[in-house]
Design a protein around this motif. Sequence first.
Motif, PDB file in Angstrom:
ATOM      1  N   ILE A 125       0.834  -1.602   0.025  1.00 18.19           N
ATOM      2  CA  ILE A 125      -0.499   0.250   0.089  1.00 18.19           C
ATOM      3  C   ILE A 125       0.895   1.356  -0.034  1.00 18.19           C
ATOM      4  N   PRO A 126       0.807   1.807  -1.714  1.00 15.15           N
ATOM      5  CA  PRO A 126       1.990   3.002  -1.102  1.00 15.15           C
ATOM      6  C   PRO A 126       1.678   3.938  -0.414  1.00 15.15           C
ATOM      7  N   ASP A 127      -0.006   4.377  -0.192  1.00 12.74           N
ATOM      8  CA  ASP A 127      -0.611   5.411   0.582  1.00 12.74           C
ATOM      9  C   ASP A 127      -0.521   4.803   1.806  1.00 12.74           C
ATOM     10  N   VAL A 128       1.077   4.575   2.934  1.00  7.55           N
ATOM     11  CA  VAL A 128       0.257   4.450   4.252  1.00  7.55           C
ATOM     12  C   VAL A 128       0.956   5.176   5.086  1.00  7.55           C
ATOM     13  N   LYS A 129       1.133   5.490   6.571  1.00  9.00           N
ATOM     14  CA  LYS A 129       2.005   5.647   7.522  1.00  9.00           C
ATOM     15  C   LYS A 129       1.695   4.755   8.134  1.00  9.00           C
ATOM     16  N   ILE A 130       2.911   4.204   9.046  1.00  7.86           N
ATOM     17  CA  ILE A 130       2.777   2.789   9.866  1.00  7.86           C
ATOM     18  C   ILE A 130       3.686   4.011  11.136  1.00  7.86           C
ATOM     19  N   ASP A 131       2.707   3.225  12.582  1.00  9.72           N
ATOM     20  CA  ASP A 131       3.540   4.000  13.759  1.00  9.72           C
ATOM     21  C   ASP A 131       3.746   2.696  14.062  1.00  9.72           C
ATOM     22  N   MET A 132       4.789   2.147  14.841  1.00  3.98           N
ATOM     23  CA  MET A 132       5.449   0.990  14.926  1.00  3.98           C
ATOM     24  C   MET A 132       6.024   1.112  16.601  1.00  3.98           C
ATOM     25  N   PHE A 133       4.567   0.734  18.011  1.00  2.71           N
ATOM     26  CA  PHE A 133       4.785   0.955  19.043  1.00  2.71           C
ATOM     27  C   PHE A 133       5.667  -0.389  20.335  1.00  2.71           C
ATOM     28  N   GLU A 134       6.673   0.028  20.321  1.00  3.62           N
ATOM     29  CA  GLU A 134       7.494  -0.528  21.458  1.00  3.62           C
ATOM     30  C   GLU A 134       7.438  -0.701  22.839  1.00  3.62           C
ATOM     31  N   SER A 135       7.557  -1.206  24.180  1.00  2.95           N
ATOM     32  CA  SER A 135       7.748  -1.034  25.608  1.00  2.95           C
ATOM     33  C   SER A 135       8.510  -0.729  25.497  1.00  2.95           C
ATOM     34  N   LEU A 136      10.150  -1.395  25.240  1.00  2.00           N
ATOM     35  CA  LEU A 136      11.211  -0.755  25.489  1.00  2.00           C
ATOM     36  C   LEU A 136      11.700   0.152  24.819  1.00  2.00           C
ATOM     37  N   PRO A 137      12.508   1.108  24.897  1.00  2.00           N
ATOM     38  CA  PRO A 137      13.203   2.058  24.332  1.00  2.00           C
ATOM     39  C   PRO A 137      14.046   1.446  22.811  1.00  2.00           C
ATOM     40  N   VAL A 138      14.262  -0.277  23.147  1.00  2.00           N
ATOM     41  CA  VAL A 138      15.150  -0.540  21.591  1.00  2.00           C
ATOM     42  C   VAL A 138      14.137  -1.333  21.094  1.00  2.00           C
ATOM     43  N   PRO A 139      14.623  -1.498  20.119  1.00  3.09           N
ATOM     44  CA  PRO A 139      13.685  -2.113  19.002  1.00  3.09           C
ATOM     45  C   PRO A 139      14.383  -3.786  18.735  1.00  3.09           C
ATOM     46  N   GLU A 161      16.822   2.577  32.199  1.00  2.76           N
ATOM     47  CA  GLU A 161      17.556   3.948  32.267  1.00  2.76           C
ATOM     48  C   GLU A 161      18.748   4.390  32.077  1.00  2.76           C
ATOM     49  N   ASP A 162      19.312   3.282  31.601  1.00  2.00           N
ATOM     50  CA  ASP A 162      20.517   3.759  31.184  1.00  2.00           C
ATOM     51  C   ASP A 162      20.432   3.909  29.765  1.00  2.00           C
ATOM     52  N   MET A 163      19.735   2.783  29.040  1.00  2.00           N
ATOM     53  CA  MET A 163      19.872   3.386  27.675  1.00  2.00           C
ATOM     54  C   MET A 163      18.689   5.171  27.221  1.00  2.00           C
ATOM     55  N   LEU A 164      18.484   5.245  28.438  1.00  2.86           N
ATOM     56  CA  LEU A 164      17.742   6.935  27.949  1.00  2.86           C
ATOM     57  C   LEU A 164      18.798   7.582  28.571  1.00  2.86           C
ATOM     58  N   ALA A 165      19.897   7.163  29.416  1.00  4.21           N
ATOM     59  CA  ALA A 165      20.322   8.034  29.632  1.00  4.21           C
ATOM     60  C   ALA A 165      21.746   8.692  28.827  1.00  4.21           C
ATOM     61  N   VAL A 166      21.791   7.794  27.790  1.00  4.55           N
ATOM     62  CA  VAL A 166      22.312   7.899  26.319  1.00  4.55           C
ATOM     63  C   VAL A 166      22.095   9.418  26.040  1.00  4.55           C
ATOM     64  N   LYS A 192      19.630   4.279  17.314  1.00  8.53           N
ATOM     65  CA  LYS A 192      20.897   4.207  16.456  1.00  8.53           C
ATOM     66  C   LYS A 192      21.342   5.078  17.465  1.00  8.53           C
ATOM     67  N   LEU A 193      21.059   5.971  17.449  1.00  9.82           N
ATOM     68  CA  LEU A 193      22.581   6.470  18.864  1.00  9.82           C
ATOM     69  C   LEU A 193      22.759   5.425  19.658  1.00  9.82           C
ATOM     70  N   ILE A 194      21.506   4.443  20.752  1.00  4.65           N
ATOM     71  CA  ILE A 194      21.710   3.850  21.794  1.00  4.65           C
ATOM     72  C   ILE A 194      22.881   2.952  21.335  1.00  4.65           C
ATOM     73  N   GLU A 195      22.441   2.101  19.936  1.00  2.00           N
ATOM     74  CA  GLU A 195      23.269   1.313  19.764  1.00  2.00           C
ATOM     75  C   GLU A 195      24.775   1.929  19.266  1.00  2.00           C
ATOM     76  N   LYS A 196      24.987   3.112  18.894  1.00  8.95           N
ATOM     77  CA  LYS A 196      25.997   3.344  19.004  1.00  8.95           C
ATOM     78  C   LYS A 196      26.844   3.133  19.852  1.00  8.95           C
ATOM     79  N   MET A 197      26.071   3.869  20.857  1.00 12.97           N
ATOM     80  CA  MET A 197      27.147   3.908  22.087  1.00 12.97           C
ATOM     81  C   MET A 197      27.828   1.946  22.363  1.00 12.97           C
TER      82      MET A 197
END
Length: 486
Positions: A41-55, A471-476, A447-452
Amino acid sequence: MLSSNAMRAFSTAIRGRPLHVAVIGSGPAGFYTAHRVLKDIPDVKIDMFESLPVPHGLVRFGVAPDHPEVKNVMNKFDEVATDDRFTFLGNVHVGGKDLPLSALKSNYDAIVFSYGASEDRRLIVPGEDLQNVYSARSFVGWYNGLPNHRELMPDLDSTDTAVIIGQGNVALDIARMLLSPIDVLRKTDVTDYALEALSKSRIKHVHVVGRRGPLQAAFTAKELREQMKLPGVRFSTDVQLLQSEIANGAEYLNKSRPLKRLMSILEKEIGSPNMLSGDKSWTLDFLRSPSRIIPDSTNNNVAAIEYELNRLDGPAESRRAIGTGQFVTQDCGLILRSIGYKSIAMEGIPFDESSGRVPNKYGKVLDGENEVPGLYTAGWLKRGPTGVIATTMNDAYETADTLAADFVAGKPFLNEVDGVGQKTGSQGLLQLFKDNKIRPISYVDWKLIEKMEFEAGQKIGKPREKFGRVEDMLAVLSTEDLKTSM
Protein backbone atom coordinates in the motif's frame (compact mmCIF):
# COMPACT_ATOMS: atom_id res chain seq x y z
CA MET A 1 -3.44 -7.04 -6.27
CA LEU A 2 -3.50 -3.55 -7.80
CA SER A 3 -0.30 -1.99 -9.11
CA SER A 4 1.47 0.58 -6.90
CA ASN A 5 0.17 3.54 -8.92
CA ALA A 6 -3.34 2.13 -9.02
CA MET A 7 -3.21 1.44 -5.28
CA ARG A 8 -2.10 4.99 -4.54
CA ALA A 9 -4.85 6.44 -6.73
CA PHE A 10 -7.38 4.09 -5.14
CA SER A 11 -6.33 5.17 -1.64
CA THR A 12 -6.50 8.87 -2.45
CA ALA A 13 -9.88 8.49 -4.14
CA ILE A 14 -11.37 6.63 -1.19
CA ARG A 15 -9.91 8.56 1.77
CA GLY A 16 -8.09 11.59 0.45
CA ARG A 17 -5.38 10.76 2.99
CA PRO A 18 -2.97 7.94 3.89
CA LEU A 19 -4.15 4.78 5.56
CA HIS A 20 -2.91 4.96 9.16
CA VAL A 21 -1.70 1.64 10.57
CA ALA A 22 -0.41 0.99 14.09
CA VAL A 23 1.86 -2.00 14.71
CA ILE A 24 2.22 -3.08 18.34
CA GLY A 25 5.54 -4.85 18.86
CA SER A 26 8.89 -4.31 17.15
CA GLY A 27 10.14 -7.87 16.79
CA PRO A 28 10.45 -9.76 13.50
CA ALA A 29 6.67 -10.16 13.14
CA GLY A 30 6.11 -6.42 13.48
CA PHE A 31 8.91 -5.39 11.14
CA TYR A 32 8.12 -7.96 8.46
CA THR A 33 4.45 -6.95 8.55
CA ALA A 34 5.41 -3.29 8.22
CA HIS A 35 7.79 -4.09 5.35
CA ARG A 36 5.08 -5.88 3.40
CA VAL A 37 2.37 -3.30 4.07
CA LEU A 38 4.70 -0.52 2.91
CA LYS A 39 5.21 -2.50 -0.28
CA ASP A 40 1.54 -3.41 -0.75
CA ILE A 41 0.00 0.00 0.00
CA PRO A 42 1.99 3.03 -1.20
CA ASP A 43 -0.24 5.62 0.48
CA VAL A 44 0.15 4.37 4.04
CA LYS A 45 1.61 5.64 7.31
CA ILE A 46 2.85 3.06 9.80
CA ASP A 47 3.59 3.79 13.45
CA MET A 48 5.32 0.98 15.35
CA PHE A 49 4.92 0.93 19.14
CA GLU A 50 7.42 -0.77 21.46
CA SER A 51 7.34 -0.80 25.26
CA LEU A 52 11.16 -0.82 25.49
CA PRO A 53 13.35 2.02 24.19
CA VAL A 54 15.05 -0.44 21.81
CA PRO A 55 13.53 -2.45 18.94
CA HIS A 56 13.90 -5.92 17.37
CA GLY A 57 12.37 -8.09 20.09
CA LEU A 58 13.65 -11.66 20.16
CA VAL A 59 16.31 -10.93 17.54
CA ARG A 60 18.01 -8.78 20.18
CA PHE A 61 16.87 -10.56 23.33
CA GLY A 62 16.28 -14.16 22.23
CA VAL A 63 18.81 -15.16 19.58
CA ALA A 64 21.87 -16.85 21.09
CA PRO A 65 24.89 -14.53 21.45
CA ASP A 66 27.04 -16.95 19.43
CA HIS A 67 24.64 -16.74 16.46
CA PRO A 68 25.49 -13.28 15.07
CA GLU A 69 24.55 -14.33 11.54
CA VAL A 70 20.91 -14.74 12.61
CA LYS A 71 20.90 -11.15 13.84
CA ASN A 72 21.73 -9.86 10.37
CA VAL A 73 17.99 -9.49 9.81
CA MET A 74 18.30 -6.27 11.81
CA ASN A 75 19.85 -4.74 8.70
CA LYS A 76 16.57 -5.42 6.89
CA PHE A 77 14.65 -3.83 9.73
CA ASP A 78 16.90 -0.76 9.48
CA GLU A 79 15.88 -0.46 5.83
CA VAL A 80 12.22 -0.51 6.82
CA ALA A 81 12.84 2.20 9.40
CA THR A 82 14.40 4.53 6.81
CA ASP A 83 11.12 4.69 4.86
CA ASP A 84 9.61 8.12 5.51
CA ARG A 85 6.19 6.48 5.83
CA PHE A 86 7.39 4.57 8.91
CA THR A 87 7.77 5.85 12.48
CA PHE A 88 9.20 3.98 15.46
CA LEU A 89 7.81 4.90 18.88
CA GLY A 90 9.86 3.16 21.54
CA ASN A 91 9.43 3.47 25.30
CA VAL A 92 5.65 3.51 24.78
CA HIS A 93 3.59 0.83 26.49
CA VAL A 94 0.25 0.22 24.80
CA GLY A 95 -2.48 -0.92 27.17
CA GLY A 96 -3.42 0.37 30.60
CA LYS A 97 -3.75 3.99 31.61
CA ASP A 98 -0.62 5.38 29.88
CA LEU A 99 -1.73 4.59 26.34
CA PRO A 100 -5.01 2.68 26.30
CA LEU A 101 -5.87 0.66 23.24
CA SER A 102 -8.93 2.86 22.79
CA ALA A 103 -6.60 5.76 21.98
CA LEU A 104 -5.10 3.80 19.10
CA LYS A 105 -8.51 2.76 17.83
CA SER A 106 -9.52 6.42 17.72
CA ASN A 107 -6.47 7.48 15.73
CA TYR A 108 -5.75 4.60 13.35
CA ASP A 109 -7.54 2.82 10.54
CA ALA A 110 -5.93 -0.53 11.36
CA ILE A 111 -3.95 -2.06 14.22
CA VAL A 112 -1.61 -5.04 13.91
CA PHE A 113 -0.97 -6.89 17.18
CA SER A 114 2.47 -8.51 17.04
CA TYR A 115 3.71 -8.20 20.61
CA GLY A 116 4.82 -11.82 20.87
CA ALA A 117 4.88 -14.03 23.94
CA SER A 118 6.10 -12.47 27.18
CA GLU A 119 5.33 -15.33 29.56
CA ASP A 120 6.26 -19.00 29.70
CA ARG A 121 4.49 -22.26 30.31
CA ARG A 122 4.99 -23.84 33.72
CA LEU A 123 5.62 -27.43 34.73
CA ILE A 124 2.95 -27.22 37.45
CA VAL A 125 4.81 -29.52 39.84
CA PRO A 126 5.67 -29.10 43.54
CA GLY A 127 8.88 -27.16 44.13
CA GLU A 128 8.75 -25.18 40.89
CA ASP A 129 9.17 -21.90 42.77
CA LEU A 130 12.35 -22.89 44.59
CA GLN A 131 15.45 -20.76 44.10
CA ASN A 132 17.52 -21.59 41.00
CA VAL A 133 14.49 -22.89 39.11
CA TYR A 134 13.91 -20.57 36.16
CA SER A 135 12.14 -20.39 32.86
CA ALA A 136 14.27 -20.57 29.73
CA ARG A 137 12.72 -17.26 28.71
CA SER A 138 14.04 -15.45 31.77
CA PHE A 139 17.47 -17.12 31.62
CA VAL A 140 17.88 -16.27 27.93
CA GLY A 141 16.70 -12.73 28.64
CA TRP A 142 19.27 -12.50 31.45
CA TYR A 143 22.30 -13.29 29.32
CA ASN A 144 20.92 -11.34 26.34
CA GLY A 145 20.30 -8.08 28.22
CA LEU A 146 16.51 -7.97 28.53
CA PRO A 147 15.93 -5.34 31.25
CA ASN A 148 13.12 -7.33 32.89
CA HIS A 149 15.62 -10.08 33.76
CA ARG A 150 18.69 -7.99 34.54
CA GLU A 151 18.48 -8.90 38.23
CA LEU A 152 17.89 -12.65 37.79
CA MET A 153 21.27 -13.62 39.30
CA PRO A 154 21.21 -17.42 38.83
CA ASP A 155 23.59 -19.32 41.10
CA LEU A 156 25.99 -21.11 38.75
CA ASP A 157 28.86 -21.71 41.17
CA SER A 158 27.18 -23.90 43.80
CA THR A 159 26.45 -26.92 41.61
CA ASP A 160 28.03 -28.93 38.82
CA THR A 161 24.77 -30.21 37.31
CA ALA A 162 21.99 -28.40 35.46
CA VAL A 163 18.74 -29.82 34.10
CA ILE A 164 16.88 -28.31 31.15
CA ILE A 165 13.31 -29.51 30.71
CA GLY A 166 12.43 -29.47 27.01
CA GLN A 167 14.22 -30.49 23.84
CA GLY A 168 13.87 -27.58 21.44
CA ASN A 169 16.38 -25.12 20.02
CA VAL A 170 16.18 -22.85 23.06
CA ALA A 171 17.11 -25.77 25.31
CA LEU A 172 20.22 -26.45 23.23
CA ASP A 173 21.08 -22.74 23.15
CA ILE A 174 21.11 -22.71 26.94
CA ALA A 175 23.08 -25.96 27.18
CA ARG A 176 25.66 -24.50 24.81
CA MET A 177 25.90 -21.30 26.84
CA LEU A 178 26.47 -23.27 30.04
CA LEU A 179 29.15 -25.52 28.52
CA SER A 180 30.98 -23.26 26.05
CA PRO A 181 34.52 -22.09 26.86
CA ILE A 182 34.32 -18.67 28.48
CA ASP A 183 36.87 -17.25 26.04
CA VAL A 184 34.50 -18.07 23.18
CA LEU A 185 31.63 -16.27 24.89
CA ARG A 186 33.79 -13.21 25.57
CA LYS A 187 33.79 -12.53 21.82
CA THR A 188 29.98 -12.44 21.62
CA ASP A 189 27.47 -9.82 22.74
CA VAL A 190 26.50 -11.73 25.89
CA THR A 191 26.05 -9.20 28.70
CA ASP A 192 28.95 -8.32 30.98
CA TYR A 193 27.15 -9.45 34.14
CA ALA A 194 26.25 -12.81 32.55
CA LEU A 195 29.86 -13.24 31.43
CA GLU A 196 31.05 -12.68 34.97
CA ALA A 197 28.64 -15.30 36.33
CA LEU A 198 29.46 -17.79 33.56
CA SER A 199 33.20 -17.32 34.13
CA LYS A 200 32.70 -18.49 37.73
CA SER A 201 30.32 -21.30 36.82
CA ARG A 202 31.01 -24.78 38.19
CA ILE A 203 28.45 -26.43 35.93
CA LYS A 204 30.00 -29.33 34.03
CA HIS A 205 27.03 -31.59 33.32
CA VAL A 206 23.81 -30.60 31.56
CA HIS A 207 20.81 -32.89 31.12
CA VAL A 208 18.38 -31.98 28.32
CA VAL A 209 15.18 -33.81 29.20
CA GLY A 210 12.11 -34.76 27.17
CA ARG A 211 8.98 -36.69 28.08
CA ARG A 212 8.85 -38.59 24.78
CA GLY A 213 11.47 -40.19 22.54
CA PRO A 214 14.22 -39.20 20.08
CA LEU A 215 11.87 -38.80 17.11
CA GLN A 216 9.90 -36.17 19.03
CA ALA A 217 12.92 -33.94 19.77
CA ALA A 218 12.18 -30.45 18.44
CA PHE A 219 15.66 -28.99 17.93
CA THR A 220 17.11 -28.57 14.45
CA ALA A 221 20.09 -30.29 12.85
CA LYS A 222 22.05 -27.03 12.89
CA GLU A 223 21.66 -26.62 16.64
CA LEU A 224 22.52 -30.27 17.26
CA ARG A 225 25.70 -30.10 15.17
CA GLU A 226 26.86 -27.05 17.12
CA GLN A 227 26.23 -28.85 20.38
CA MET A 228 28.21 -31.88 19.24
CA LYS A 229 31.20 -29.68 18.35
CA LEU A 230 31.65 -28.18 21.82
CA PRO A 231 35.29 -28.78 22.79
CA GLY A 232 35.91 -31.04 25.76
CA VAL A 233 32.22 -31.95 26.11
CA ARG A 234 31.16 -35.58 25.83
CA PHE A 235 27.69 -36.65 24.78
CA SER A 236 25.53 -39.44 26.15
CA THR A 237 22.04 -40.79 25.59
CA ASP A 238 20.05 -44.03 25.70
CA VAL A 239 21.64 -45.69 22.67
CA GLN A 240 19.32 -48.69 22.73
CA LEU A 241 16.22 -46.48 22.71
CA LEU A 242 17.67 -44.30 19.96
CA GLN A 243 18.45 -47.24 17.68
CA SER A 244 15.11 -48.90 18.38
CA GLU A 245 13.09 -45.77 17.60
CA ILE A 246 15.04 -45.11 14.40
CA ALA A 247 14.49 -48.68 13.23
CA ASN A 248 10.79 -48.74 14.12
CA GLY A 249 10.21 -45.30 12.63
CA ALA A 250 12.04 -45.89 9.33
CA GLU A 251 8.94 -45.36 7.18
CA TYR A 252 8.05 -42.17 9.03
CA LEU A 253 11.63 -40.87 8.78
CA ASN A 254 11.60 -41.37 5.02
CA LYS A 255 8.72 -38.89 4.86
CA SER A 256 10.55 -36.23 6.88
CA ARG A 257 13.98 -35.25 5.60
CA PRO A 258 14.75 -32.80 8.45
CA LEU A 259 13.96 -35.43 11.10
CA LYS A 260 15.87 -38.12 9.22
CA ARG A 261 18.88 -35.79 9.06
CA LEU A 262 18.57 -35.16 12.79
CA MET A 263 18.48 -38.86 13.62
CA SER A 264 21.44 -39.47 11.32
CA ILE A 265 23.52 -36.98 13.32
CA LEU A 266 22.60 -38.70 16.58
CA GLU A 267 23.24 -42.15 15.16
CA LYS A 268 26.70 -41.17 13.92
CA GLU A 269 27.65 -40.10 17.44
CA ILE A 270 27.25 -43.64 18.77
CA GLY A 271 30.73 -44.85 19.68
CA SER A 272 32.35 -41.60 18.50
CA PRO A 273 35.04 -39.75 20.51
CA ASN A 274 32.29 -37.35 21.63
CA MET A 275 30.78 -40.16 23.69
CA LEU A 276 34.06 -41.34 25.17
CA SER A 277 35.94 -38.35 26.54
CA GLY A 278 35.54 -34.83 27.89
CA ASP A 279 35.73 -33.03 31.22
CA LYS A 280 32.20 -31.75 30.71
CA SER A 281 29.12 -33.57 29.45
CA TRP A 282 25.64 -33.15 28.10
CA THR A 283 22.96 -35.81 28.01
CA LEU A 284 19.76 -36.25 26.05
CA ASP A 285 17.38 -37.90 28.51
CA PHE A 286 14.15 -39.28 27.07
CA LEU A 287 10.93 -40.71 28.52
CA ARG A 288 10.95 -38.54 31.64
CA SER A 289 8.17 -36.32 33.00
CA PRO A 290 9.00 -34.08 35.98
CA SER A 291 6.84 -35.01 38.97
CA ARG A 292 8.38 -32.80 41.67
CA ILE A 293 11.39 -30.63 42.42
CA ILE A 294 13.12 -31.51 45.66
CA PRO A 295 14.50 -28.78 47.97
CA ASP A 296 17.74 -28.86 49.92
CA SER A 297 17.92 -28.87 53.72
CA THR A 298 17.03 -25.15 53.85
CA ASN A 299 13.83 -25.74 51.85
CA ASN A 300 14.83 -22.75 49.71
CA ASN A 301 17.09 -24.08 46.96
CA VAL A 302 16.69 -26.91 44.49
CA ALA A 303 18.64 -30.08 45.29
CA ALA A 304 17.16 -32.63 42.88
CA ILE A 305 14.34 -33.35 40.46
CA GLU A 306 12.11 -36.41 40.41
CA TYR A 307 10.79 -37.87 37.16
CA GLU A 308 8.13 -40.38 36.34
CA LEU A 309 9.48 -42.73 33.69
CA ASN A 310 7.38 -43.02 30.56
CA ARG A 311 6.84 -45.51 27.79
CA LEU A 312 5.89 -44.69 24.22
CA ASP A 313 2.60 -45.61 22.64
CA GLY A 314 1.20 -45.17 19.15
CA PRO A 315 2.73 -44.90 15.67
CA ALA A 316 6.03 -43.09 15.09
CA GLU A 317 4.37 -39.97 13.69
CA SER A 318 2.17 -39.49 16.76
CA ARG A 319 3.94 -41.07 19.71
CA ARG A 320 2.39 -40.48 23.12
CA ALA A 321 4.14 -40.61 26.49
CA ILE A 322 2.42 -42.91 28.98
CA GLY A 323 3.48 -42.83 32.62
CA THR A 324 4.70 -46.13 34.04
CA GLY A 325 4.31 -45.33 37.73
CA GLN A 326 8.06 -45.74 38.21
CA PHE A 327 10.12 -42.79 39.46
CA VAL A 328 13.79 -41.78 39.42
CA THR A 329 15.64 -38.87 41.00
CA GLN A 330 18.38 -36.70 39.46
CA ASP A 331 20.59 -34.54 41.69
CA CYS A 332 21.00 -31.00 40.34
CA GLY A 333 21.38 -27.42 41.50
CA LEU A 334 19.88 -25.56 38.54
CA ILE A 335 16.66 -26.29 36.64
CA LEU A 336 15.50 -24.44 33.54
CA ARG A 337 12.12 -25.18 32.02
CA SER A 338 12.05 -24.77 28.25
CA ILE A 339 8.59 -26.06 27.43
CA GLY A 340 7.23 -23.10 25.50
CA TYR A 341 6.44 -19.42 25.67
CA LYS A 342 2.97 -18.00 26.17
CA SER A 343 1.30 -14.82 24.94
CA ILE A 344 -0.85 -12.75 27.25
CA ALA A 345 -4.15 -11.06 26.53
CA MET A 346 -4.50 -7.35 25.89
CA GLU A 347 -7.75 -5.83 27.05
CA GLY A 348 -9.90 -4.87 24.11
CA ILE A 349 -9.13 -7.71 21.68
CA PRO A 350 -10.36 -11.32 21.51
CA PHE A 351 -7.97 -13.86 23.06
CA ASP A 352 -8.07 -17.63 23.41
CA GLU A 353 -6.60 -18.47 26.82
CA SER A 354 -6.33 -22.19 26.06
CA SER A 355 -4.12 -21.72 23.00
CA GLY A 356 -2.54 -18.43 24.06
CA ARG A 357 -3.38 -16.87 20.70
CA VAL A 358 -5.56 -14.18 19.19
CA PRO A 359 -8.22 -15.95 17.09
CA ASN A 360 -7.69 -15.05 13.45
CA LYS A 361 -8.13 -16.02 9.84
CA TYR A 362 -5.02 -15.34 7.76
CA GLY A 363 -4.12 -12.67 10.31
CA LYS A 364 -7.52 -10.96 10.46
CA VAL A 365 -8.74 -10.95 14.07
CA LEU A 366 -11.90 -12.95 14.71
CA ASP A 367 -14.53 -12.53 17.41
CA GLY A 368 -16.19 -15.91 17.33
CA GLU A 369 -16.67 -16.51 13.61
CA ASN A 370 -16.90 -12.82 12.75
CA GLU A 371 -14.03 -10.71 11.42
CA VAL A 372 -13.20 -7.66 13.54
CA PRO A 373 -12.83 -4.67 11.19
CA GLY A 374 -9.39 -3.06 11.25
CA LEU A 375 -7.73 -5.50 13.67
CA TYR A 376 -4.94 -7.90 12.62
CA THR A 377 -2.33 -10.07 14.28
CA ALA A 378 1.04 -11.56 13.34
CA GLY A 379 3.81 -13.72 14.76
CA TRP A 380 3.57 -15.83 17.89
CA LEU A 381 0.43 -14.03 19.01
CA LYS A 382 -1.16 -15.21 15.77
CA ARG A 383 0.09 -18.79 15.44
CA GLY A 384 1.67 -19.68 18.79
CA PRO A 385 5.36 -19.70 19.84
CA THR A 386 6.73 -21.99 17.13
CA GLY A 387 9.06 -21.80 14.16
CA VAL A 388 12.14 -19.80 13.24
CA ILE A 389 12.53 -16.24 11.94
CA ALA A 390 11.76 -17.34 8.37
CA THR A 391 8.49 -18.84 9.64
CA THR A 392 7.62 -15.52 11.24
CA MET A 393 8.45 -13.65 8.03
CA ASN A 394 6.03 -15.74 5.96
CA ASP A 395 3.42 -15.48 8.70
CA ALA A 396 3.77 -11.68 8.80
CA TYR A 397 3.58 -11.39 5.02
CA GLU A 398 0.31 -13.31 5.10
CA THR A 399 -1.13 -10.85 7.61
CA ALA A 400 0.07 -7.85 5.60
CA ASP A 401 -1.42 -9.26 2.41
CA THR A 402 -4.72 -9.83 4.21
CA LEU A 403 -4.74 -6.20 5.33
CA ALA A 404 -3.95 -5.00 1.81
CA ALA A 405 -6.62 -7.27 0.32
CA ASP A 406 -9.19 -5.86 2.76
CA PHE A 407 -8.14 -2.38 1.68
CA VAL A 408 -8.58 -3.16 -2.01
CA ALA A 409 -11.89 -4.92 -1.39
CA GLY A 410 -13.22 -1.88 0.44
CA LYS A 411 -13.83 -3.77 3.66
CA PRO A 412 -14.49 -1.62 6.74
CA PHE A 413 -11.60 -0.45 8.89
CA LEU A 414 -11.65 1.08 12.35
CA ASN A 415 -12.76 4.48 11.07
CA GLU A 416 -15.97 2.93 9.78
CA VAL A 417 -16.68 1.14 13.04
CA ASP A 418 -16.41 3.85 15.66
CA GLY A 419 -17.84 6.64 13.56
CA VAL A 420 -14.65 8.70 13.36
CA GLY A 421 -13.68 9.22 9.75
CA GLN A 422 -10.56 11.36 10.04
CA LYS A 423 -7.57 9.49 11.46
CA THR A 424 -4.24 11.20 12.03
CA GLY A 425 -2.09 8.42 13.50
CA SER A 426 0.50 9.43 16.10
CA GLN A 427 -0.28 13.12 15.59
CA GLY A 428 -3.51 12.48 17.42
CA LEU A 429 -1.59 11.10 20.41
CA LEU A 430 0.66 14.09 21.09
CA GLN A 431 -1.48 15.56 23.85
CA LEU A 432 -1.87 12.16 25.49
CA PHE A 433 1.91 11.69 25.44
CA LYS A 434 2.32 15.09 27.05
CA ASP A 435 -0.37 14.54 29.67
CA ASN A 436 0.99 11.11 30.66
CA LYS A 437 4.65 12.19 30.46
CA ILE A 438 5.39 9.59 27.80
CA ARG A 439 8.70 10.20 26.01
CA PRO A 440 8.68 8.24 22.75
CA ILE A 441 12.07 7.10 21.47
CA SER A 442 12.62 7.49 17.73
CA TYR A 443 14.60 5.14 15.51
CA VAL A 444 17.26 7.84 15.26
CA ASP A 445 17.48 7.78 19.05
CA TRP A 446 17.77 3.99 18.98
CA LYS A 447 20.64 4.18 16.50
CA LEU A 448 22.43 6.52 18.92
CA ILE A 449 21.94 3.99 21.73
CA GLU A 450 23.21 1.26 19.42
CA LYS A 451 26.23 3.37 18.46
CA MET A 452 27.18 3.66 22.13
CA GLU A 453 26.79 -0.12 22.54
CA PHE A 454 29.07 -0.74 19.55
CA GLU A 455 31.70 1.64 20.90
CA ALA A 456 31.62 0.08 24.37
CA GLY A 457 31.91 -3.40 22.89
CA GLN A 458 34.81 -2.55 20.61
CA LYS A 459 36.87 -1.44 23.59
CA ILE A 460 36.78 -4.98 25.00
CA GLY A 461 36.74 -7.02 21.79
CA LYS A 462 32.98 -7.65 21.63
CA PRO A 463 30.47 -6.83 18.85
CA ARG A 464 28.57 -4.64 21.30
CA GLU A 465 28.02 -4.17 25.02
CA LYS A 466 24.28 -4.02 25.57
CA PHE A 467 22.66 -1.69 28.03
CA GLY A 468 20.81 -3.91 30.49
CA ARG A 469 18.67 -1.26 32.14
CA VAL A 470 16.09 1.07 30.61
CA GLU A 471 17.47 4.02 32.58
CA ASP A 472 20.92 3.39 31.09
CA MET A 473 19.45 3.37 27.59
CA LEU A 474 17.63 6.64 28.20
CA ALA A 475 20.68 8.22 29.83
CA VAL A 476 22.44 8.04 26.46
CA LEU A 477 19.95 10.56 25.13
CA SER A 478 20.08 14.11 26.41
CA THR A 479 16.90 16.13 26.62
CA GLU A 480 18.01 18.09 23.56
CA ASP A 481 18.73 14.96 21.53
CA LEU A 482 15.57 13.09 22.47
CA LYS A 483 13.27 13.09 19.47
CA THR A 484 9.75 11.83 19.04
CA SER A 485 9.80 11.46 15.25
CA MET A 486 6.49 13.26 15.09
